[in-house]
Write a protein that holds these residues in place. Structure first.
Motif, PDB file in Angstrom:
ATOM      1  N   ASP A 319       0.852  -1.179   0.000  1.00 51.05           N
ATOM      2  CA  ASP A 319       0.000   0.000   0.000  1.00 51.05           C
ATOM      3  C   ASP A 319       0.894   1.237   0.000  1.00 51.05           C
ATOM      4  O   ASP A 319       1.458   1.625   1.014  1.00 51.05           O
ATOM      5  CB  ASP A 319      -0.902  -0.020   1.244  1.00 51.05           C
ATOM      6  CG  ASP A 319      -1.783   1.221   1.295  1.00 51.05           C
ATOM      7  OD1 ASP A 319      -1.720   2.036   0.350  1.00 51.05           O
ATOM      8  OD2 ASP A 319      -2.529   1.364   2.285  1.00 51.05           O
ATOM      9  N   LYS A 320       1.042   1.860  -1.169  1.00 51.91           N
ATOM     10  CA  LYS A 320       1.995   2.959  -1.300  1.00 51.91           C
ATOM     11  C   LYS A 320       1.503   4.244  -0.636  1.00 51.91           C
ATOM     12  O   LYS A 320       2.274   5.170  -0.425  1.00 51.91           O
ATOM     13  CB  LYS A 320       2.295   3.220  -2.769  1.00 51.91           C
ATOM     14  CG  LYS A 320       3.082   2.097  -3.404  1.00 51.91           C
ATOM     15  CD  LYS A 320       4.177   2.637  -4.300  1.00 51.91           C
ATOM     16  CE  LYS A 320       5.008   1.531  -4.893  1.00 51.91           C
ATOM     17  NZ  LYS A 320       4.350   0.877  -6.013  1.00 51.91           N
ATOM     18  N   SER A 321       0.211   4.287  -0.319  1.00 53.07           N
ATOM     19  CA  SER A 321      -0.296   5.503   0.305  1.00 53.07           C
ATOM     20  C   SER A 321       0.003   5.524   1.801  1.00 53.07           C
ATOM     21  O   SER A 321      -0.166   6.540   2.455  1.00 53.07           O
ATOM     22  CB  SER A 321      -1.811   5.617   0.075  1.00 53.07           C
ATOM     23  OG  SER A 321      -2.457   4.536   0.712  1.00 53.07           O
ATOM     24  N   SER A 322       0.472   4.381   2.323  1.00 59.24           N
ATOM     25  CA  SER A 322       0.746   4.317   3.758  1.00 59.24           C
ATOM     26  C   SER A 322       2.137   4.845   4.072  1.00 59.24           C
ATOM     27  O   SER A 322       3.097   4.586   3.345  1.00 59.24           O
ATOM     28  CB  SER A 322       0.630   2.862   4.231  1.00 59.24           C
ATOM     29  OG  SER A 322       1.106   2.763   5.551  1.00 59.24           O
ATOM     30  N   ILE A 323       2.249   5.552   5.191  1.00 61.70           N
ATOM     31  CA  ILE A 323       3.570   6.041   5.621  1.00 61.70           C
ATOM     32  C   ILE A 323       4.391   4.903   6.206  1.00 61.70           C
ATOM     33  O   ILE A 323       5.611   4.948   6.261  1.00 61.70           O
ATOM     34  CB  ILE A 323       3.406   7.210   6.639  1.00 61.70           C
ATOM     35  CG1 ILE A 323       4.732   7.985   6.770  1.00 61.70           C
ATOM     36  CG2 ILE A 323       2.938   6.691   7.994  1.00 61.70           C
ATOM     37  CD1 ILE A 323       4.581   9.253   7.582  1.00 61.70           C
ATOM     38  N   ILE A 324       3.708   3.840   6.622  1.00 59.26           N
ATOM     39  CA  ILE A 324       4.378   2.688   7.217  1.00 59.26           C
ATOM     40  C   ILE A 324       4.875   1.742   6.128  1.00 59.26           C
ATOM     41  O   ILE A 324       4.128   1.366   5.241  1.00 59.26           O
ATOM     42  CB  ILE A 324       3.406   1.907   8.133  1.00 59.26           C
ATOM     43  CG1 ILE A 324       2.872   2.805   9.247  1.00 59.26           C
ATOM     44  CG2 ILE A 324       4.080   0.662   8.714  1.00 59.26           C
ATOM     45  CD1 ILE A 324       3.919   3.289  10.221  1.00 59.26           C
TER      46      ILE A 324
END
Lengths: 326, 241
Positions: A319-324
């Motif tokens: 999930d590229k939208s996650s900062i993690i």
């Protein structure tokens, strides 16, 4: 192959472009018969798979700078049929290639001679669907010599030929490429003439060759122009590709052009032919394309139990939208 | 040259090929073994799928037993016709001239695509001069292509017979790292060693620290060379399975 050129001159920030709506082409399948994935990232593979690209052809070309030794060629060809093919399979995209000595590097004759000697070891490999991309760049005597030798090789191996046409003196270079292919006894139906434009297409089609169009910003075709070509010439023996490489190019050129064609009233049958079917028909003359091997199913000899990396299965999505990042 | 009865093996593989490909393809194949004509031999190897197709071969339980008798632990179950055809072709090669033989086959490795590499690494236990291929096998373990790794790791007797301890440990670690089925590695416990146990437990700590898991085989392997209680403590410290 691309060439560099100033981008600023072409950029018009005041024009707000229409967004590419991927849902417009949902369910459609695409075949990109010319794309240099070696120069692209895994993000491109994912985007292509998401946009419906199920198979592609990676022609052997030059790498932006000349190679200085035979082993660099050997390793490059090996990577096209080895690592790159595997990498592609992890995104559910069937990877084919064409193998050949490109025109620019044909001008280093000492090296070209050695490359010719190893080509037979590669052109008979599985999934090699043609000799390519070969032809003219500067239209030198050395380019002509190795173009002719490789046409003979293709004829002997029963493989289609993917012809690169030059940026400079294009029309004449295209005519010469066709003349020489005919002179060497190749059936025009087995020759895919690439990088056409409005000026070259008529003769290529009239003489019975396949006409491929590269949708590539600034230096080759734009896709609005492509729509007009299909309106004028129909879809017989016409195919489009992205030729995406290390230059400013777009690996989604084929699906985007399909969406634009759909928007502008080109029939579904015509879109299917120029973005999928014709490329298969042309290159399947190699005997190396099996449509049942497309999409995420892996070929019969490849196991995939589970979903993890390095199993011949597909790459897990992140999930590229996650900062993690975990 | 060979550690097993090569003629008996060629005969048996020929019979199995006979059961799986058409007579004219078999006739073609039988004529391709002249490895002194390097170009023709290479071309035959490369174009194998065009001749044999790529269907999974059928092989009888009797043939499997016979193979295992001639060449212990050699197993072709689940292979495709092109893979077996290529391996068969390699057994037909002329091995008298050692340096030529090694050169001809090494060039196939250097230009091999995935399916060719699978066949080549599968053939390691059958090749002449078995000690000469240990470096090549170790090189194969560096591959990141799943099928190539599996050809070396799964049901292949060559690695445990010929690899150095370091290369063997690398094979086992790579198998664990790439989530292979450890149980299919031949010689897993025979080649187990203290150094491998140390590497495995370090790996377990690293995985534990990252909140990840390890396969149960790891503990079984490490146990043989680890003092009682250490593994339980490690599991507890790192909250591992």
């Amino acid at each position: 192959m691309c060439c560099s050129r100033s981008v600023e001159n072409e950029y018009h920030p005041e024009v707000v472009p229409e967004l590419f709506d991927i849902s417009a082409i949902k369910g459609m399948k695409f075949f990109d018969p010319h794309v240099h994935m070696t120069s692209r990232t895994t993000d491109d593979y994912q985007a292509m798979a998401d946009a419906g690209v199920v198979a592609l052809i990676e022609p052997a070309f030059w790498l932006g700078q000349p190679r200085t030794g035979l082993d660099s060629f050997r390793d490059y060809y090996s990577s096209l049929i080895g690592w790159e093919r595997f990498r592609s399979s992890q995104f559910g995209i069937k990877h084919y290639c064409t193998i050949g000595l490109n025109s620019r590097e044909a001008n280093n004759e000492a090296l070209a001679e050695q490359v010719m000697e190893i080509l037979p070891l590669f052109i008979y490999k599985e999934g090699v669907v043609g000799v390519g991309e070969i032809g003219f760049d500067d239209q030198t005597a050395a380019e002509e010599k190795y173009y002719r030798l490789q046409l003979d090789l293709a004829k002997e191996a029963g493989l289609p030929v993917q012809v690169h046409t030059p940026h400079r003196d294009k029309k004449r270079g295209t005519q010469r490429s066709m003349d020489i292919a005919v002179e060497h006894g190749l059936n025009p139906y087995s020759v895919i003439v690439d990088h056409n434009n409005e000026e070259t297409v008529k003769e290529v089609l009239d003489r019975g060759f396949w006409a491929a169009f590269t949708i590539y910003p600034f230096t080759k075709m734009g896709n609005q122009r492509m729509v007009e070509i299909v309106k004028q010439y129909g879809s017989e023996r016409i195919m489009i590709n992205s030729a995406a490489d290390w230059g400013i190019s777009d690996p989604l050129a084929v699906p985007k052009t399909a969406a634009l064609m759909q928007q502008q009233g080109i029939s579904t049958g015509d879109i299917e032919r120029v973005t999928y079917r014709n490329a298969i028909t042309a290159f399947a003359q190699s005997g190396q394309i099996d449509e049942t091997e497309f999409s995420s199913t892996i070929d019969q000899s490849t196991k995939f139990a589970g979903n993890s990396i390095l199993r011949g299965g597909q790459q897990p999505r992140i999930d590229k939208s996650s900062i993690i990042i975990s | 040259m060979y550690t097993y009865d090569i003629d008996a093996l060629k005969q048996l593989l020929g019979l199995i090929m006979h059961d799986n490909i058409s007579p004219d393809v078999l006739a073609w194949l039988m004529k391709q073994g002249n490895s002194n004509n390097t170009a023709a031999f290479h071309a035959a190897f490369v174009m194998m799928p065009r001749k044999t197709g790529r269907l999974t071969i059928s092989v009888t339980p009797v043939q499997i037993t016979q193979l295992n008798t001639i060449r212990p632990n050699f197993n072709i179950e689940g292979w495709t016709a092109d893979r077996l055809g290529r391996v068969f072709l390699l057994t037909l090669a002329d091995a008298i001239d050692r340096s030529h033989y090694l050169k001809v086959i090494e060039s196939l490795f250097r230009a091999g695509e995935m399916n060719e590499l699978v066949a080549l690494y599968s053939a390691l236990p059958l090749l002449a001069y078995p000690e000469s291929w240990a470096m090549r096998c170790a090189e194969g373990i560096r591959s990141n292509i799943g099928n190539v790794l599996e050809a070396i790791m799964y049901r292949n007797p060559y690695p445990s017979e010929q690899l150095s301890a370091d290369a063997w440990n690398q094979l086992v670690m790579k198998a664990i790292f790439t989530e292979k089925e450890i149980g299919l590695i031949i010689g897993l416990y025979e080649r187990n060693n203290a150094e491998l146990a140390r590497i495995l437990l370090d790996h377990a700590r690293e995985r534990g620290a990252a909140g990840r898991t390890v396969p149960t085989e790891l503990w079984k392997l490490a146990q043989q060379f680890t003092e009682a209680g250490l593994i339980d403590k490690l599991k507890q410290d790192y909250q591992l399975n």
